[in-house]
Design an enzyme around this catalytic site. Structure first.
Site, PDB file in Angstrom:
ATOM      1  N   ASP A  41      -2.498   3.319   0.143  1.00  0.00           N
ATOM      2  CA  ASP A  41      -1.433   2.889  -0.745  1.00  0.00           C
ATOM      3  C   ASP A  41      -0.457   2.096   0.118  1.00  0.00           C
ATOM      4  O   ASP A  41      -0.220   2.459   1.276  1.00  0.00           O
ATOM      5  CB  ASP A  41      -0.733   4.099  -1.368  1.00  0.00           C
ATOM      6  CG  ASP A  41       0.515   3.698  -2.125  1.00  0.00           C
ATOM      7  OD1 ASP A  41       0.401   2.935  -3.090  1.00  0.00           O
ATOM      8  OD2 ASP A  41       1.612   4.134  -1.722  1.00  0.00           O
ATOM      9  N   ASP A  96       0.241   8.990  -6.216  1.00  0.00           N
ATOM     10  CA  ASP A  96      -0.950   8.963  -5.371  1.00  0.00           C
ATOM     11  C   ASP A  96      -1.755  10.253  -5.462  1.00  0.00           C
ATOM     12  O   ASP A  96      -2.888  10.309  -4.967  1.00  0.00           O
ATOM     13  CB  ASP A  96      -0.564   8.735  -3.899  1.00  0.00           C
ATOM     14  CG  ASP A  96       0.040   7.359  -3.669  1.00  0.00           C
ATOM     15  OD1 ASP A  96      -0.390   6.418  -4.365  1.00  0.00           O
ATOM     16  OD2 ASP A  96       0.930   7.234  -2.816  1.00  0.00           O
ATOM     17  N   ASP A 102       1.547   8.552  -0.251  1.00  0.00           N
ATOM     18  CA  ASP A 102       2.725   9.407  -0.063  1.00  0.00           C
ATOM     19  C   ASP A 102       3.469   9.724  -1.359  1.00  0.00           C
ATOM     20  O   ASP A 102       4.337  10.592  -1.372  1.00  0.00           O
ATOM     21  CB  ASP A 102       3.709   8.734   0.900  1.00  0.00           C
ATOM     22  CG  ASP A 102       4.461   7.582   0.234  1.00  0.00           C
ATOM     23  OD1 ASP A 102       3.809   6.772  -0.461  1.00  0.00           O
ATOM     24  OD2 ASP A 102       5.691   7.509   0.385  1.00  0.00           O
TER      25      ASP A 102
END
Length: 635
Positions: free
Chosen positions: A333, A531, A527
């Site tokens: 991400d 996610d 994080d």
């Protein structure tokens, strides 16, 4: 195997001394006593050290027998060593009491090795457990009271004196100091904090007193989450570890049966004396003990988890350490992982007659009351003092920006749509990031480029991953394609997917998962709360622990406490090192044992060689397993 009681060292030392004494006394026995009395004297001499060393083994074998778990290594040692003593009843066979006593003594020595290795591994893990603060200095009207961290509520003030651990997560409101976070992050260099800085529990305040405002209750604090993860890390077994456990359950009854056949069938067929074949069967039992495998494999994973914790990497179980060793695809991400997640002004383009500081000052006042991260980054870039009396009428234009009176002048601050809506000619910029266009009194003044900051370690992290054997890297983001392309190009990410919603991230992981090569595994690094589904879907979910969301940390299999993307490559290298050690031990132990088993069945191997095949191999495998704890060259 790891749960049995620790062997006592004193009886083993005494037994060893008595065994040496007995061996020395063998020399004059034959001249002092005639047969068979010399054999009986030898029996008595070696029986004392044998019983002293073997007593704990007898007790454990009996206890396991009562529980229906007879065929373990304790049972094998008792049968084989006791059988060596009972060979005295076979006159045609030479006495083997010395071997019987030595088998039991060296088995106990092997357990001492195991106890030492387990203790060292547990001490490495326990270092993480020592980060728990025992008290908090809560500020009250009468001064300071020392209370349990559980009693402190969110919003209360806490004093952290030099040398004390930060008891809870919070924000510094008064004081400046240096913080040692090595127990959590593995980073040995202290970091400075000042009013406004975030503090995470478990760190040590080094130089000056700090007053902090608590932002999370203790049960949700960083240190509490870490301890919970560490305590549960040993509960999940790797497939190799589970295989060895299952293997031992099947293997032990088989070798006991094979030993029984070896002892009975050949003499019944007239191929030799009963004493010779029984001794071969006893030797076969000693060497067949699966100690080296049952002990060293889980210990290797346990040592790997301990070594990872010293690097600030929390692995939730040995199965995830094994999966890490197979990772060849890493999906990231973007925000908060490769970038800081904090917006900052990257560039200011001014029209003729305007200065950079003037544009930032006007934009900062126009965005004075906005809570948007973009507005905060503009206010931070100006660095001046905001004055509310300079700002008059202000209105938010949804989806476009802000219109405000600053020093009596009408200021427009927003995107291209805001400029177009007011018919203001402007110079549109094609750059990655968020562009804030400014107009003053209907005239275009310039633009401010605002973008998420790339972490300084990210480019190095990608390079280290490639060196660690990762063949495919993918970046996922909800940002525009232009922003994604700019970040991916700067960092050297192989592929990127832009404009994704949380479900889109899950879908974007499905393709790399389906395209994995062989036994390769896919790791996802994130994080945020959004996610969590992807972290769960990946073979290995890796969360940024210091700044990551609770949902991401809960869903992840591995947590990086320093938020440093370079730790991903460190985790991969450590996992692969651990896996190599596991297979070294498996191949070495099985190879030596099979060789000696064949020699024992042929009557070539004696009990002393069998002792090496069991205790010696186990000791060497344990010592090799301890290498998994070493983090030299991995930082």
């Amino acid at each position: 195997m790891l749960h049995r009681a620790a062997p006592c060292g004193a009886p083993s030392v005494i037994s060893g001394a008595l065994l040496i004494f007995a061996v020395v006394m063998l020399l004059p026995l034959d001249s002092w006593l005639e047969a068979p009395y010399n054999v009986y004297a030898e029996f008595a001499l070696f029986l004392v050290p044998y019983l002293l060393a073997g007593y704990p083994v007898f007790v454990k074998a009996a206890r396991n027998l009562a529980r229906g778990n007879a065929l373990d290594e304790n049972y094998l040692m008792v049968v084989a060593s006791l059988g060596a003593f009972l060979m005295v009843f076979f006159p045609e066979s030479s006495p083997h009491m010395a071997e019987g006593a030595a088998v039991m003594l060296f088995f106990q020595v092997g357990e001492l090795f195991e106890d030492y290795a387990v203790g060292k591994s547990r001490r490495s893990i326990k270092e993480m457990m020592d980060i728990a603060p025992s008290f908090a200095n809560r500020l009250v009207a009468g001064g300071v009271e020392q209370v349990d961290p559980y009693e402190v509520e969110v919003g209360e003030l806490v004093l952290v004196r030099p040398g004390e651990r930060v008891p809870l997560d919070g924000v510094v409101v008064e004081g400046s100091s240096s913080i040692d976070s090595s127990a959590l992050t593995g980073e040995s260099t202290p970091s400075g904090v000042e009013p406004g800085s975030e503090l995470i529990s478990g760190c040590i305040n080094i130089s000056s007193a700090l007053t902090m405002r608590v932002t999370k209750p203790y049960e949700d604090s960083t240190v509490s989450r870490i301890l919970e993860l560490v305590e549960s890390a040993a509960e999940k077994k790797a497939s190799a570890e589970s295989f060895i456990t299952r293997f031992a359950r099947v293997y032990t009854p088989l070798v006991v049966g094979a030993a029984a056949v070896l002892a009975v069938v050949p003499p019944l067929l007239g191929w030799g004396a009963w004493g010779d074949w029984i001794f071969r069967a006893l030797t076969f039992l000693v060497v067949s003990c699966p100690c080296a495998l049952v002990i060293s494999v889980p210990m290797s994973y346990f040592g790997g988890i301990g070594g990872a914790s010293r690097l600030g990497i929390l692995v939730k179980g040995s199965n995830y350490l094994e999966a890490l060793s197979r990772v060849d695809t890493v999906v990231f991400d973007k925000t908060g992982t490769l970038t800081t997640g904090r917006f900052a002004v990257q560039d200011v383009a001014c029209e003729p007659g305007w200065e950079r500081s003037e544009l930032l000052e006007l934009a900062a006042h126009a965005e004075m009351h906005s809570t948007h991260p973009i507005a905060a980054s503009v206010r931070e870039a100006w660095e001046g003092e905001l004055s509310a009396c300079r700002v008059g009428e202000m209105s938010d234009v949804p989806g476009q920006g802000i219109e405000a009176l600053v020093d009596g002048r009408r200021v427009l601050a927003g995107n291209a749509a805001l400029m177009e809506a007011h018919g203001i000619p402007f110079t549109e910029r094609e750059e990655a990031g968020t562009l804030l266009y400014l107009a003053v009194e209907g005239s275009y003044a310039g633009s401010i480029l605002i973008a998420d900051q790339v972490k300084p370690q990210s480019a190095q992290a990608l390079a280290e991953l490639r060196r660690a054997g990762v063949t495919r890297t993918v970046m996922l983001t909800g940002d525009s394609a232009a922003v994604a392309a700019a970040v991916a190009g700067r960092l050297g990410v192989g592929e990127y997917r832009a404009g994704l919603l949380p479900q889109g991230k899950v879908d974007s992981v499905e393709q790399p998962l389906a395209q994995r090569a062989g036994k390769g595994a896919l790791a996802f690094v994130g994080d945020g709360v959004n996610d969590a589904p992807v972290l769960t879907r990946a073979d290995v979910g890796i969360a940024m622990g210091a700044m990551g969301s609770d949902a991401a940390i809960e869903a992840a299999d591995v947590v990086l406490m320093d938020d440093d993307p370079r730790s991903i490559a460190r985790a991969l290298r450590l996992a692969r090192k651990t896996q190599r050690i596991v297979w070294e031990n498996i191949v070495f132990a099985l190879g030596v044992k099979v060789g000696i088993l064949v020699l024992a069945a042929l009557g070539i191997a004696n009990m002393w060689l069998a002792v090496f095949g069991d205790v010696g191999v186990a000791a060497l495998a344990i010592l090799n397993a301890l290498r998994a704890m070493s983090v030299a060259g991995l930082r």
